[in-house]
Motif scaffolding. Structure first.
Motif, PDB file in Angstrom:
ATOM      1  N   LEU A  20       3.374  -2.272   9.044  1.00  0.00           N
ATOM      2  CA  LEU A  20       2.596  -1.498   8.131  1.00  0.00           C
ATOM      3  C   LEU A  20       3.012  -1.680   6.538  1.00  0.00           C
ATOM      4  CD1 LEU A  20      -0.005   0.154   7.804  1.00  0.00           C
ATOM      5  CD2 LEU A  20       1.408   2.149   7.679  1.00  0.00           C
ATOM      6  N   LEU A  21       4.265  -1.675   6.402  1.00  0.00           N
ATOM      7  CA  LEU A  21       4.786  -1.801   4.989  1.00  0.00           C
ATOM      8  C   LEU A  21       4.641  -3.280   4.440  1.00  0.00           C
ATOM      9  CD1 LEU A  21       6.284  -0.860   2.640  1.00  0.00           C
ATOM     10  CD2 LEU A  21       8.635  -1.259   3.958  1.00  0.00           C
ATOM     11  N   GLU A  22       4.696  -4.184   5.539  1.00  0.00           N
ATOM     12  CA  GLU A  22       4.563  -5.690   5.160  1.00  0.00           C
ATOM     13  C   GLU A  22       3.290  -5.966   4.891  1.00  0.00           C
ATOM     14  OE1 GLU A  22       4.854  -9.916   7.435  1.00  0.00           O
ATOM     15  OE2 GLU A  22       5.378  -7.853   8.345  1.00  0.00           O
TER      16      GLU A  22
ATOM     17  N   LEU B 150      -2.286  -7.475   9.190  1.00  0.00           N
ATOM     18  CA  LEU B 150      -2.309  -6.202  10.423  1.00  0.00           C
ATOM     19  C   LEU B 150      -2.666  -6.658  11.713  1.00  0.00           C
ATOM     20  CD1 LEU B 150      -1.735  -3.261  10.825  1.00  0.00           C
ATOM     21  CD2 LEU B 150      -4.236  -3.096  10.629  1.00  0.00           C
ATOM     22  N   ALA B 151      -3.744  -7.431  11.768  1.00  0.00           N
ATOM     23  CA  ALA B 151      -4.037  -8.160  13.290  1.00  0.00           C
ATOM     24  C   ALA B 151      -3.049  -9.028  13.683  1.00  0.00           C
ATOM     25  CB  ALA B 151      -5.349  -8.841  13.144  1.00  0.00           C
TER      26      ALA B 151
ATOM     27  N   ILE C   9       0.885   4.186   4.585  1.00  0.00           N
ATOM     28  CA  ILE C   9       1.714   4.330   3.388  1.00  0.00           C
ATOM     29  C   ILE C   9       0.807   3.716   2.029  1.00  0.00           C
ATOM     30  CG2 ILE C   9       3.444   2.846   2.165  1.00  0.00           C
ATOM     31  CD1 ILE C   9       4.336   1.971   4.951  1.00  0.00           C
ATOM     32  N   GLU C  10       0.750   4.832   1.134  1.00  0.00           N
ATOM     33  CA  GLU C  10       0.021   4.522  -0.056  1.00  0.00           C
ATOM     34  C   GLU C  10       0.703   4.748  -1.434  1.00  0.00           C
ATOM     35  OE1 GLU C  10      -4.001   7.138  -1.541  1.00  0.00           O
ATOM     36  OE2 GLU C  10      -2.563   8.014  -0.403  1.00  0.00           O
ATOM     37  N   ASP C  11       0.262   3.876  -2.164  1.00  0.00           N
ATOM     38  CA  ASP C  11       0.625   4.031  -3.827  1.00  0.00           C
ATOM     39  C   ASP C  11      -0.327   3.729  -4.665  1.00  0.00           C
ATOM     40  OD1 ASP C  11       3.770   4.335  -3.414  1.00  0.00           O
ATOM     41  OD2 ASP C  11       3.299   2.351  -2.303  1.00  0.00           O
ATOM     42  N   VAL C  12      -0.193   4.178  -5.912  1.00  0.00           N
ATOM     43  CA  VAL C  12      -1.124   4.075  -6.896  1.00  0.00           C
ATOM     44  C   VAL C  12      -0.785   2.884  -7.727  1.00  0.00           C
ATOM     45  CG1 VAL C  12      -2.272   5.083  -9.096  1.00  0.00           C
ATOM     46  CG2 VAL C  12      -1.740   6.391  -7.039  1.00  0.00           C
ATOM     47  N   VAL C  13      -1.860   1.829  -8.003  1.00  0.00           N
ATOM     48  CA  VAL C  13      -1.239   0.472  -8.606  1.00  0.00           C
ATOM     49  C   VAL C  13      -2.432   0.398  -9.473  1.00  0.00           C
ATOM     50  CG1 VAL C  13      -1.534  -1.805  -8.006  1.00  0.00           C
ATOM     51  CG2 VAL C  13      -0.495  -0.169  -6.438  1.00  0.00           C
ATOM     52  N   VAL C  14      -1.894  -0.243 -10.827  1.00  0.00           N
ATOM     53  CA  VAL C  14      -2.975  -0.710 -11.653  1.00  0.00           C
ATOM     54  C   VAL C  14      -2.994  -2.283 -11.718  1.00  0.00           C
ATOM     55  CG1 VAL C  14      -0.802  -0.716 -13.420  1.00  0.00           C
ATOM     56  CG2 VAL C  14      -3.225  -0.841 -14.341  1.00  0.00           C
ATOM     57  N   VAL C  15      -4.042  -2.767 -11.664  1.00  0.00           N
ATOM     58  CA  VAL C  15      -4.370  -4.236 -11.840  1.00  0.00           C
ATOM     59  C   VAL C  15      -3.873  -4.666 -13.346  1.00  0.00           C
ATOM     60  CG1 VAL C  15      -6.134  -5.969 -11.730  1.00  0.00           C
ATOM     61  CG2 VAL C  15      -6.170  -4.094 -10.298  1.00  0.00           C
ATOM     62  N   GLU C  16      -3.004  -5.755 -13.247  1.00  0.00           N
ATOM     63  CA  GLU C  16      -2.706  -6.190 -14.825  1.00  0.00           C
ATOM     64  C   GLU C  16      -3.486  -7.681 -14.830  1.00  0.00           C
ATOM     65  OE1 GLU C  16       1.745  -5.272 -14.602  1.00  0.00           O
ATOM     66  OE2 GLU C  16       0.992  -3.497 -15.835  1.00  0.00           O
ATOM     67  N   GLU C  17      -2.520  -8.494 -15.912  1.00  0.00           N
ATOM     68  CA  GLU C  17      -3.443  -9.646 -16.338  1.00  0.00           C
ATOM     69  C   GLU C  17      -3.178 -10.519 -15.132  1.00  0.00           C
ATOM     70  OE1 GLU C  17      -3.595 -12.617 -20.225  1.00  0.00           O
ATOM     71  OE2 GLU C  17      -2.410 -11.056 -20.307  1.00  0.00           O
TER      72      GLU C  17
ATOM     73  N   PRO D 295      10.605   6.691  -1.937  1.00  0.00           N
ATOM     74  CA  PRO D 295      11.026   6.018  -0.948  1.00  0.00           C
ATOM     75  C   PRO D 295       9.975   5.563   0.159  1.00  0.00           C
ATOM     76  CG  PRO D 295      12.719   7.544  -1.304  1.00  0.00           C
ATOM     77  CD  PRO D 295      11.496   8.028  -2.176  1.00  0.00           C
ATOM     78  N   LYS D 296      10.107   4.214   0.585  1.00  0.00           N
ATOM     79  CA  LYS D 296       8.880   3.806   1.542  1.00  0.00           C
ATOM     80  C   LYS D 296       9.594   2.787   2.645  1.00  0.00           C
ATOM     81  CE  LYS D 296       6.482   0.583  -1.380  1.00  0.00           C
ATOM     82  NZ  LYS D 296       4.999  -0.009  -1.955  1.00  0.00           N
ATOM     83  N   HIS D 297      10.658   2.067   2.006  1.00  0.00           N
ATOM     84  CA  HIS D 297      11.225   1.235   3.003  1.00  0.00           C
ATOM     85  C   HIS D 297      11.884   2.058   4.070  1.00  0.00           C
ATOM     86  CE1 HIS D 297      10.507  -2.797   0.953  1.00  0.00           C
ATOM     87  NE2 HIS D 297      10.477  -1.822  -0.134  1.00  0.00           N
TER      88      HIS D 297
END
Length: 464
Positions: free
Chosen positions: A285-287, A313-314, A434-442, A453-455
């Motif tokens: 899942l982390l991968e 995942l599959a 597993i969930e994080d907040v992400v901003v799309v950059e250039e 911690p998530k690893h």
């Protein structure tokens, strides 16, 4: 609040976005909501769109934007009880409200009817968004002299599209607010990791996380999911006693002082270490999540990112014996959704599911990307092409939902692709996310906020 010029600039940007549209825009703020009698109130939360354009976090306000001029009017509900100051203290002056919001005019709310009537007589269009609270529907029904049933069918699509275009791309000051919320969210999650152990009730951990919010003077962005029944995706009950070997999903986030949300999920092994049958699933899942984050960039559709995550995942679930055949067929058929039935994520901002009240089809889809009828894919909240400074969640999951497994097997769904016996062996394993907040950059994307911690080794160390 931000500087008053921020709100003036946003309203002017709305005028530009609405192009040649004429008339007035009505943006009601929220009223107080009583729990069980008039003076016992739920914590106040302002309507996000009103907050975006006017910034004021108090009840009883209505914003009016003239599209053909630069005049913005703030209507204020007057206090009818002269003794209210005894119970509520001195309210901010109207001059203060006008200066803070950058409005040129401020009037009693009762005069809003006059403004609407004047626009109607002049056959000027009235633009408003679909209300999601009954008191807002009542206000619009009264002002527009239309039945409550008619209100929802007469919302302004051009206004919806303009609001979405503005709010979906975050300014630097907004990203700063989201990151400030994530700093508190980190405290909540790290505390939950330290306290999660056998014999503890879920509600105890939730109470400790809410204590951090109380100490910081903040509200939660949403009701937390903290459960060893993580296969129930929106499980808001917290009555279970944790046992060794359980997996707990902790989906919790704070709001910033200006109301911007955060949204983080971690999966915790109650005994402090992932068991032999849990660790391969967690590693996979982390991968999947990190692969999805690596795919993010302007110009790619979130539908394609979701499908890329589903393929990863599959492949992994096939290697672990849950699926048979070609991974591409597992994804194309929708068989993978037996264990990943929701979308990869959603926009985030002043709402945790940003702007969802405007209609998910307006916010997550567009003319180029439409909703799929396929199970799993039809649950995507966000599918359209990403832009720079869109802020969103990336939250793949693996779930073992006994009723769904039994139903699909009985109906012989994808029987050549799914190893049902393997799924039945795990039917009491719960869920992982597993969930994080992400901003799309250039040229890519960045995970916002401090490291939570998530690893797997880091999670286990944080729980030690």
């Amino acid at each position: 609040m931000f500087e008053s010029s921020v709100y003036s600039q946003r309203r002017n940007a709305l005028r530009q976005r609405m192009g040649t549209s004429k008339g007035i825009v009505l943006l009601p703020g929220h009223l107080q909501s009583p729990i069980n009698f008039a003076h016992n109130l739920y914590p106040f939360r302002q309507d996000a769109t009103f907050s975006y354009f006017f910034g004021l976090n108090r009840p009883g306000l209505l914003g009016l934007i003239e599209l053909e001029s630069d005049v913005d009017t703030l209507f204020v509900e007057e206090e009818s009880d002269p003794d209210a100051i005894i119970w509520q203290g001195q309210a901010p002056s109207w001059e203060h409200l006008a200066l803070a919001s950058g409005c040129q005019q401020i009037k009693p709310l009762r005069f809003a009817q006059t403004a609407v009537n004047k626009a109607t007589r002049g056959e000027r269009p009235l633009h408003f968004l679909a209300p999601y609270r009954c008191e807002t529907t009542h206000l619009l029904s009264r002002l527009l002299q239309r039945t409550p049933e008619a209100i929802a069918g007469q919302v302004s699509r051009v206004l919806i599209h303009a609001v979405v275009a503005l709010r979906e791309v975050k300014a630097d000051i907004e990203l700063h607010e989201i990151e400030s919320a994530l700093k508190v969210t980190e405290q909540m999650h790290r505390l939950a990791m330290r306290l999660t152990r056998p014999g503890v009730f879920e509600r105890e951990i939730v109470a400790h996380m809410r204590q951090i919010l109380g100490r910081e003077g903040l509200q939660e962005a949403y009701a937390p999911v903290f459960s060893n029944r993580g296969e129930i995706l929106h499980n808001l009950t917290h009555g279970n006693c944790l046992a060794s070997g359980d997996l707990v999903i902790n989906d919790a986030g704070a709001n910033s002082p200006l109301g911007y949300a955060s949204d983080v999920t971690r999966t915790l092994p109650v005994g402090g270490r992932f068991l032999a049958h849990q660790r391969p699933l967690y590693d996979l899942l982390l991968e999947v999540q990190e692969h999805a984050i690596d795919m993010l960039c302007p110009g790619i559709s979130y539908l394609d990112v979701h499908l890329g995550a589903a393929l990863k995942l599959a492949e992994g679930m096939k290697a672990l014996g849950f699926f048979n055949g070609c991974a591409e067929d597992i994804v194309a058929s929708g068989a993978y959704a037996l264990c990943f039935p929701h979308g990869l994520g959603h926009l985030l901002g002043l709402d945790v599911h940003d702007m969802e009240s405007l209609g998910e089809h307006h916010v997550g889809y567009d003319a180029q990307v439409s909703r799929s009828p396929l199970f799993g894919l039809r649950n995507l909240r966000l599918a359209k092409v990403l832009k720079r400074h869109m802020t969103l969640t990336v939250e793949p999951g693996i779930y073992f939902i006994p009723a769904l497994i039994q139903r699909w097997q009985a109906e012989k769904h994808h029987s050549g692709l799914i190893n049902y016996q393997r799924f039945f062996d795990y039917q009491h394993a719960g869920g992982l996310r597993i969930e994080d907040v992400v901003v799309v950059e250039e040229h890519g994307a960045r995970v916002l906020g401090p490291l939570i911690p998530k690893h797997p080794n880091d999670v286990e160390n944080a729980m030690a």
